[in-house]
Structure formats: structure tokens, C-alpha cells
Design a protein around this motif. Structure first.
Motif, PDB file in Angstrom:
ATOM      1  N   GLU A   1       0.825  -1.157  -0.224  1.00 41.35           N
ATOM      2  CA  GLU A   1      -0.010   0.118   0.047  1.00 41.35           C
ATOM      3  C   GLU A   1       1.067   1.477   0.030  1.00 41.35           C
ATOM      4  N   ALA A   2       1.987   1.429   0.743  1.00 43.85           N
ATOM      5  CA  ALA A   2       2.720   2.398   1.058  1.00 43.85           C
ATOM      6  C   ALA A   2       3.578   2.525  -0.424  1.00 43.85           C
ATOM      7  N   MET A   3       4.114   1.365  -1.062  1.00 44.62           N
ATOM      8  CA  MET A   3       4.600   1.702  -2.354  1.00 44.62           C
ATOM      9  C   MET A   3       3.604   2.260  -3.358  1.00 44.62           C
ATOM     10  N   VAL A   4       2.368   1.693  -3.436  1.00 51.07           N
ATOM     11  CA  VAL A   4       1.569   2.214  -4.592  1.00 51.07           C
ATOM     12  C   VAL A   4       1.331   3.940  -4.224  1.00 51.07           C
ATOM     13  N   SER A   5       1.160   4.056  -3.053  1.00 56.22           N
ATOM     14  CA  SER A   5       0.869   5.466  -2.660  1.00 56.22           C
ATOM     15  C   SER A   5       2.045   6.481  -2.763  1.00 56.22           C
ATOM     16  N   ALA A   6       3.295   6.000  -2.807  1.00 57.64           N
ATOM     17  CA  ALA A   6       4.445   6.846  -2.913  1.00 57.64           C
ATOM     18  C   ALA A   6       5.090   6.730  -4.246  1.00 57.64           C
ATOM     19  N   GLY A   7       4.489   5.856  -4.999  1.00 62.62           N
ATOM     20  CA  GLY A   7       4.980   5.810  -6.478  1.00 62.62           C
ATOM     21  C   GLY A   7       6.321   4.963  -6.553  1.00 62.62           C
ATOM     22  N   THR A   8       6.558   4.086  -5.695  1.00 62.76           N
ATOM     23  CA  THR A   8       7.864   3.211  -5.695  1.00 62.76           C
ATOM     24  C   THR A   8       7.528   1.892  -6.668  1.00 62.76           C
ATOM     25  N   ARG A   9       8.192   1.660  -7.599  1.00 61.55           N
ATOM     26  CA  ARG A   9       7.857   0.631  -8.520  1.00 61.55           C
ATOM     27  C   ARG A   9       8.306  -0.540  -8.487  1.00 61.55           C
TER      28      ARG A   9
ATOM     29  N   ARG B   1       1.922 -10.393  -6.611  1.00 64.89           N
ATOM     30  CA  ARG B   1       1.430 -10.798  -8.326  1.00 64.89           C
ATOM     31  C   ARG B   1       0.356  -9.989  -8.268  1.00 64.89           C
ATOM     32  N   ASP B   2      -0.750 -10.053  -7.475  1.00 65.43           N
ATOM     33  CA  ASP B   2      -1.730  -9.286  -7.854  1.00 65.43           C
ATOM     34  C   ASP B   2      -1.712  -7.719  -7.723  1.00 65.43           C
ATOM     35  N   VAL B   3      -0.799  -7.145  -7.015  1.00 58.86           N
ATOM     36  CA  VAL B   3      -0.572  -5.825  -6.754  1.00 58.86           C
ATOM     37  C   VAL B   3       0.067  -5.474  -8.258  1.00 58.86           C
ATOM     38  N   SER B   4       1.023  -6.211  -8.565  1.00 52.78           N
ATOM     39  CA  SER B   4       1.927  -5.871  -9.748  1.00 52.78           C
ATOM     40  C   SER B   4       0.928  -5.771 -10.994  1.00 52.78           C
ATOM     41  N   LEU B   5       0.265  -6.627 -11.141  1.00 54.88           N
ATOM     42  CA  LEU B   5      -1.073  -6.717 -12.123  1.00 54.88           C
ATOM     43  C   LEU B   5      -1.817  -5.224 -12.135  1.00 54.88           C
ATOM     44  N   ALA B   6      -2.247  -4.744 -10.769  1.00 49.18           N
ATOM     45  CA  ALA B   6      -3.107  -3.718 -10.952  1.00 49.18           C
ATOM     46  C   ALA B   6      -2.303  -2.567 -10.912  1.00 49.18           C
ATOM     47  N   HIS B   7      -0.930  -2.428 -10.440  1.00 50.17           N
ATOM     48  CA  HIS B   7      -0.483  -1.313 -10.343  1.00 50.17           C
ATOM     49  C   HIS B   7       0.932  -1.232 -11.249  1.00 50.17           C
ATOM     50  N   GLY B   8       1.245  -2.238 -11.869  1.00 48.34           N
ATOM     51  CA  GLY B   8       2.414  -2.171 -12.662  1.00 48.34           C
ATOM     52  C   GLY B   8       3.830  -2.128 -11.954  1.00 48.34           C
ATOM     53  N   LEU B   9       3.715  -3.003 -10.944  1.00 50.92           N
ATOM     54  CA  LEU B   9       5.140  -3.124 -10.200  1.00 50.92           C
ATOM     55  C   LEU B   9       6.014  -4.033 -11.012  1.00 50.92           C
TER      56      LEU B   9
ATOM     57  N   ALA C   1      15.288  -3.835 -17.186  1.00 46.99           N
ATOM     58  CA  ALA C   1      14.146  -4.448 -17.651  1.00 46.99           C
ATOM     59  C   ALA C   1      13.097  -4.711 -16.467  1.00 46.99           C
ATOM     60  N   ASP C   2      11.734  -4.790 -16.656  1.00 50.73           N
ATOM     61  CA  ASP C   2      10.812  -5.067 -15.577  1.00 50.73           C
ATOM     62  C   ASP C   2      10.832  -6.696 -15.466  1.00 50.73           C
ATOM     63  N   LEU C   3      10.767  -7.096 -13.905  1.00 48.87           N
ATOM     64  CA  LEU C   3      10.751  -8.413 -13.574  1.00 48.87           C
ATOM     65  C   LEU C   3       9.441  -8.619 -13.041  1.00 48.87           C
ATOM     66  N   CYS C   4       8.949  -9.757 -13.175  1.00 53.25           N
ATOM     67  CA  CYS C   4       7.748 -10.468 -12.543  1.00 53.25           C
ATOM     68  C   CYS C   4       7.886 -11.814 -12.320  1.00 53.25           C
TER      69      CYS C   4
END
Length: 328
Positions: A110-118, A161-169, A247-250
Motif C-alpha cells: 500500500e505504501a509503495m503504491v501511494s508513494a509511487g515506488t515501483r 503478483r496481484d498488486v503488480s498486475l493492478a499497479h505495474g510493479l 527490464a521489468d521483472l515479474c
């Protein structure tokens, strides 16, 4: 060789005052990154944190605090290591583990999404494979944890995984096997649950180390594990973070040696390194302990070029030196 100008990022390491976390902090600093530590010091030690490392002292469960810490650092990435990790304790008190590990992961996300840390590197565990695993285990082996601790790690992976799909982590979960060794005495592992420091504590007190079970379906009846030097684990974090710059990783990676070592073999290694001859007490198996969990680390070697460099003897020798020389 890492190019500092190209790869340097600002990293917040949760649990950076702990045994593994403090080694990761040093490795990331050595790669040129700007690092800060977030820790509640419930098990971590300020002596492990260098004077040049900013410290955020507080709880992961305080999402506003985590977010403020990310913003103060202008963090590009989080290395999330903070967690409770004793299998036996998790069996006795699962609610504590779900709160600290799973709710803690939710707070970080939650903190990462709010702060924009990806970018996120997550400290996962071989405990996700469980008692039914067939060694050597790959990242696609079935996951069926045999303890609440293992379930918390698997749940956290799914949350990411779920948050990555929703917020592009961009993320990677590093499934550590059995971590041992030390870079120097200030970073010694003095944990209550890890086998090697438990043996050191016993022989230093003149009591017999305990072996939990000698009738497992393994060559000598004791559990087989993959012991990896903490320096290798720390280096793996730096390798993955460097890749994430391009590169992005997942994905998940096993962080192990690929070599199985029994508990009896560890006792032999400790005798050789310490020069102390001792006998062991055989105790009943502990709930939640699988018989045989050894890594297949081929994926990270093939994709990122990382491989372990240290053997068991090096891990035990460095751990004993750190244990013997560590400040009391």
C-alpha cells in the motif's frame, strides 16, 4: 563490474538491521546504491547498521510511516526482508505470523503504491515448497507449505503478483534456502532458530546440540537442506536489482547452491571448524519440518548469470569466526 552512474538507485531495505538484511545493505552500498534501513529493532541490532545509513525506526504495520519513509528517501525500490521466520514458533502462534508477515506485506505494498515506488525485491523462502517437494526443487515445483511461516511467504508472493498486475510493479521474490555465514563479527547470526548459531550456542555453553529427528527418508535419517552463504544471498540481491534497472521483472528465483547437506553433516563441519568434539541429543522431529529441501538454482544462473561462490565449510568457518569475535 557495476557502473555506479548507470545503476545507482535509492533503496529502502526493510529489516536492514537484521542478520540477512545488514549483509544486503552492505552489498547494495558496494554496488553504488543509496540505501536506507527501515526496522523496528525487535530482533535487529543498530550495531549492524553503518553510521552512513539513514534509519527509519518504526513498524511495518504503520502504513503511513512506511509511505513517509519511502517519500523521504525518494525510494526507487524496496527490498522487503523484515519478517518473523521461526517455523516452530509459527506453528505455535500462527496469528502472530499472519499479522507480522502478511499484514506487513500489505502495508508495504500500500505504501509503495501511494508513494509511487515501483520496484520490489521480496525475501521469500524455500519453506513455500513444503514437505511434499521432490528435491532438487525448481521455481515451478508444487508449493504446499508445511508451516504457517511457509504459508505467509507464499501468500505474500501472491499478493505481490496481484498488486503488480493492478499497479505495474516490477518485482522478484527470492526464495532463500538455509542462510549461514557472516561477512564480519558485527553481522554475526545470533538467531534463536537457525541451526548453526544454535549449535554454536550449545557447544559454547557445554551442552549437547539437538538434532530433531533421525528417521527421515534421507541417507542418514536427518533432514537435508541447502546451506548458502549469506554473502551469496546478498550478492543475489544486487544482481537482481541491477537487472531491474534495464527490464521489468515479474518472477521468482531460488537462491541456493544446489547441494544437499544433512544435519549430521553440519555437525561434522562444526566439529572440524571449531575443534570441539561433541555428541548430539536426538529429539523428536519438529512439526512443519520437511525431510528434504534442496534448490535447483539453474533459472537465476541462466537468466541473470548469478551463481553461489561459497561452500558449507566457508559458511561455517565465517560464522564461527564471527560468533567468537562478535561483541557481546
Amino acid at each position: 563490474m557495476v557502473c555506479v552512474e548507470e545503476y545507482a538507485v535509492r533503496v529502502l531495505v526493510t529489516g536492514g538491521a537484521g542478520y540477512i538484511g545488514s549483509h544486503v545493505v552492505r552489498s547494495l552500498q558496494g554496488s553504488g546504491h543509496t540505501v536506507a534501513v527501515l526496522d523496528d529493532f525487535s530482533t535487529g541490532s543498530r550495531r549492524r547498521v553503518g553510521a552512513d545509513v539513514p534509519v527509519e525506526d518504526g513498524s511495518l504495520l504503520d502504513t503511513a510511516f512506511v509511505e513517509a519513509s519511502l517519500r523521504r528517501l525518494s525510494a526507487d525500490a524496496v527490498v522487503h526482508i523484515a519478517a518473523k521466520k521461526a517455523v516452530e514458533e509459527s506453528v505455535a502462534d500462527p496469528l502472530f505470523y499472519y499479522r507480522e508477515n502478511v499484514a506487513g506485506m500489505q502495508s508495504v505494498l500500500e505504501a509503495m503504491v501511494s508513494a509511487g515506488t515501483r520496484r520490489l525485491l521480496f525475501s521469500s523462502s524455500a519453506a513455500v515448497y513444503g514437505a511434499s517437494a521432490t528435491s532438487p526443487v525448481t521455481e515451478t515445483s508444487p508449493t504446499d507449505p508445511s508451516s504457517p511461516y511457509g504459508w505467509t511467504k507464499l501468500m505474500c508472493e501472491q499478493m505481490i503478483r496481484d498488486v503488480s498486475l493492478a499497479h505495474g510493479l516490477s518485482w522478484s521474490a527470492l526464495r532463500y534456502f538455509n542462510v549461514a555465514g557472516a561477512a564480519d563479527p558485527t553481522l554475526a547470526d545470533r538467531g534463536e532458530s537457525n541451526l548453526i548459531p544454535k549449535v554454536f550456542r550449545a557447544i559454547s555453553s557445554g551442552v549437547r546440540p539437538q538434532i530433531y529427528g533421525d528417521t527421515y527418508p534421507t541417507p542418514d535419517g536427518s533432514c537435508l537442506r541447502d546451506y548458502i552463504h549469506v554473502n551469496d544471498v546478498a550478492d543475489a540481491h544486487a544482481t537482481v536489482l541491477e537487472h531491474m534497472e534495464n527490464a521489468d521483472l515479474c518472477t521468482v528465483y531460488n537462491i541456493g547452491t544446489g547441494t544437499g547437506t544433512s544435519v549430521f553433516d553440519v555437525m561434522t563441519a562444526v566439529r572440524l571448524v571449531t575443534g570441539v568434539d561433541f555428541e548430539c541429543d536426538i529429539c523428536p522431529p519438529r512439526p512443519g519440518d520437511p525431510a528434504d529441501v534442496v534448490a535447483d538454482p539453474a533459472k537465476i544462473r541462466a537468466e541473470l548469470g548469478w551463481a553461489s561462490q561459497y561452500d558449507l565449510g566457508s559458511a561455517v568457518e565465517s560464522a564461527w569466526k564471527a560468533w567468537s569475535d562478535a561483541p557481546s
